[in-house]
Each structure stands twice: as structure tokens, then as C-alpha cells.
Write a protein that holds these residues in place. Structure first.
Motif, short mmCIF file in Angstrom:
data_model
loop_
_atom_site.label_atom_id
_atom_site.label_comp_id
_atom_site.label_asym_id
_atom_site.label_seq_id
_atom_site.Cartn_x
_atom_site.Cartn_y
_atom_site.Cartn_z
N UNK A 24 0.60 -4.26 -24.10
CA UNK A 24 -0.02 -3.83 -25.36
C UNK A 24 0.91 -2.90 -26.13
N UNK A 25 1.52 -1.96 -25.43
CA UNK A 25 2.43 -1.01 -26.06
C UNK A 25 3.63 -1.74 -26.65
N UNK A 26 4.20 -2.64 -25.88
CA UNK A 26 5.36 -3.40 -26.35
C UNK A 26 5.02 -4.21 -27.59
N UNK A 27 3.91 -4.93 -27.54
CA UNK A 27 3.51 -5.79 -28.65
C UNK A 27 3.16 -4.97 -29.89
N UNK A 31 6.19 -2.76 -31.35
CA UNK A 31 7.36 -3.53 -31.79
C UNK A 31 7.06 -4.38 -33.02
N UNK A 32 5.84 -4.40 -33.48
CA UNK A 32 5.47 -5.26 -34.62
C UNK A 32 6.22 -4.87 -35.89
N UNK A 35 -7.10 6.10 -19.12
CA UNK A 35 -6.48 6.43 -20.41
C UNK A 35 -6.72 5.34 -21.45
N UNK A 36 -7.91 4.81 -21.52
CA UNK A 36 -8.22 3.81 -22.55
C UNK A 36 -8.03 4.41 -23.93
N UNK A 37 -8.24 5.71 -24.06
CA UNK A 37 -8.04 6.37 -25.35
C UNK A 37 -6.59 6.22 -25.82
N UNK A 38 -5.64 6.21 -24.90
CA UNK A 38 -4.24 5.98 -25.28
C UNK A 38 -4.02 4.53 -25.70
N UNK A 39 -4.65 3.62 -24.98
CA UNK A 39 -4.54 2.21 -25.32
C UNK A 39 -5.09 1.95 -26.72
N UNK A 40 -6.25 2.53 -27.03
CA UNK A 40 -6.84 2.35 -28.36
C UNK A 40 -6.01 3.01 -29.45
N UNK A 41 -5.24 4.03 -29.10
CA UNK A 41 -4.38 4.71 -30.07
C UNK A 41 -3.25 3.80 -30.57
N UNK A 42 -3.00 2.74 -29.84
CA UNK A 42 -1.97 1.80 -30.28
C UNK A 42 -2.37 1.08 -31.56
N UNK A 43 -3.67 0.97 -31.82
CA UNK A 43 -4.13 0.27 -33.02
C UNK A 43 -3.69 0.99 -34.29
N UNK A 44 -4.01 2.28 -34.46
CA UNK A 44 -3.51 2.94 -35.67
C UNK A 44 -1.98 3.06 -35.70
N UNK A 45 -1.35 3.22 -34.54
CA UNK A 45 0.11 3.28 -34.51
C UNK A 45 0.70 1.96 -35.01
N UNK A 46 0.13 0.85 -34.56
CA UNK A 46 0.54 -0.48 -35.02
C UNK A 46 0.41 -0.57 -36.54
N UNK A 47 -0.74 -0.20 -37.06
CA UNK A 47 -0.97 -0.28 -38.50
C UNK A 47 0.03 0.55 -39.29
N UNK A 48 0.25 1.76 -38.85
CA UNK A 48 1.15 2.67 -39.56
C UNK A 48 2.59 2.15 -39.52
N UNK A 49 3.04 1.70 -38.36
CA UNK A 49 4.42 1.21 -38.26
C UNK A 49 4.64 -0.05 -39.10
N UNK A 50 3.66 -0.95 -39.10
CA UNK A 50 3.79 -2.16 -39.92
C UNK A 50 3.74 -1.80 -41.41
N UNK A 51 2.86 -0.88 -41.78
CA UNK A 51 2.78 -0.46 -43.18
C UNK A 51 4.08 0.22 -43.63
N UNK A 52 4.64 1.07 -42.80
CA UNK A 52 5.91 1.72 -43.15
C UNK A 52 7.01 0.69 -43.34
N UNK A 53 7.05 -0.30 -42.45
CA UNK A 53 8.08 -1.32 -42.60
C UNK A 53 7.84 -2.18 -43.83
N UNK A 54 6.59 -2.45 -44.13
CA UNK A 54 6.26 -3.21 -45.32
C UNK A 54 6.72 -2.47 -46.58
#
Length: 165
Positions: A56-59, A62-63, A132-151
Motif C-alpha cells: 500500500x505504501x509503495x503504490x 509512488x503515484x 497501526x491501521x491509522x497509518x495505513x489510512x493516512x496513505x490516502x491523503x498522502x496519495x492525494x496530496x502527492x498526485x495533486x502536487x505533481x499535477x
């Protein structure tokens, strides 16, 4: 403006340089799980969940880099045969009206779940799993932010190219 785009690119490049190693670690851990189970009769739910966490972290992290290096999935019904100018305009439209709004919506709608997960420090998926499911769920906003920054970085470059045409 291109300096801002370079900085945003650098964020995703730096993250990719670190998390790329998770692919190797994930394979080694999965190999260890298989050997442990079938050779030694030992099983660990936490080890199995760690593979899920790493994947999950890798995917998710890395988006943005995948978008940067143009290796994302593209539906190129019109795109493949288009001129460079038309491709640029399709990309601008896609970023402004599809990618950025969908990432903003996902960020908005997932945030309450992530916030609640952190509030209770949400525990493991399965008994004996990683707490640490809370860490796993934190990947969702991190994913959004990283993709938005790249966009945004790509949009800066696309608009700069449009001005030079």
C-alpha cells in the motif's frame, strides 16, 4: 514558475528514491513468510500484514512519481494520433477537470475516516496484526496530496509550453 515545478518534481523524486526499496523488502519478507510457513511451520499475521502495508505504501506514495515520469494509465483513444498541441490541451483539460477535482474529492471525503482513525489510534486489521491501521489510512491523503502536487507541476510546464507556441 518552472522553479516551482522543479521543486514539486523534486518532492516526488525524493519520495520515490526512498520507497522504491520497499519493493525489495516486500519480496524478501514475503519469501520469509513462505519459507517460515512451509518449511518451519511458523506463521505470523503481523508479518503477512506488513506485506500489505508495504504494498500500500509503495503504490500510494509512488503515484505522484508515476505521473511525473508519464507511466500512468492513459486512455489514448484520441491522444495517440493527436498532434503535440492537441496532446497538451488534452493533458491540461485532464488535469484541471478530471485529476485535480477527483483527488480533491477523495481527500475531502476520506479525511473524516483518517481523522477518526487517528483519534482512536485504530488497531489491527486482524487479531495479532499490526496495530497501526491509522497509518495505513493516512496513505490516502498522502496519495492525494502527492498526485495533486505533481499535477500542478505538470500544469505549470504545460501552460509554459502553450505560451511558447
Amino acid at each position: 514558475m518552472l522553479g516551482i515545478a522543479d521543486t514539486l518534481d523534486g518532492i516526488n523524486r525524493a519520495i520515490a528514491a526512498v520507497i522504491r526499496w520497499l519493493a525489495l523488502v516486500m519480496v524478501l519478507v514475503q519469501f520469509g513468510i513462505v519459507v517460515g510457513r512451509y518449511v518451519f511451520g511458523v506463521n505470523s499475521i503481523a508479518a503477512q500484514e506488513s506485506v500489505l502495508y508495504m504494498h500500500a505504501t509503495l503504490f500510494m506514495l509512488a503515484a505522484g512519481y508515476t505521473l511525473l515520469v508519464d507511466k500512468h494509465v492513459r486512455v489514448d483513444v484520441f491522444y495517440a494520433a493527436a498532434t503535440e498541441r492537441v496532446k497538451r490541451r488534452i493533458d491540461i483539460f485532464g488535469h484541471l477537470f478530471l485529476l485535480l477535482p477527483s483527488m480533491a474529492a477523495l481527500l475531502f471525503w476520506s479525511w473524516p475516516s483518517v481523522r477518526n482513525s487517528w483519534a482512536i489510534l485504530e488497531g489491527p486489521i486482524a487479531v495479532g496484526g499490526i496495530e497501526a491501521v491509522f497509518l495505513l489510512k493516512s496513505l490516502i491523503p498522502a496519495f492525494c496530496i502527492l498526485v495533486m502536487l505533481q499535477s500542478i507541476a505538470l500544469l505549470i510546464r504545460l501552460f509554459a509550453e502553450e505560451q511558447h507556441q
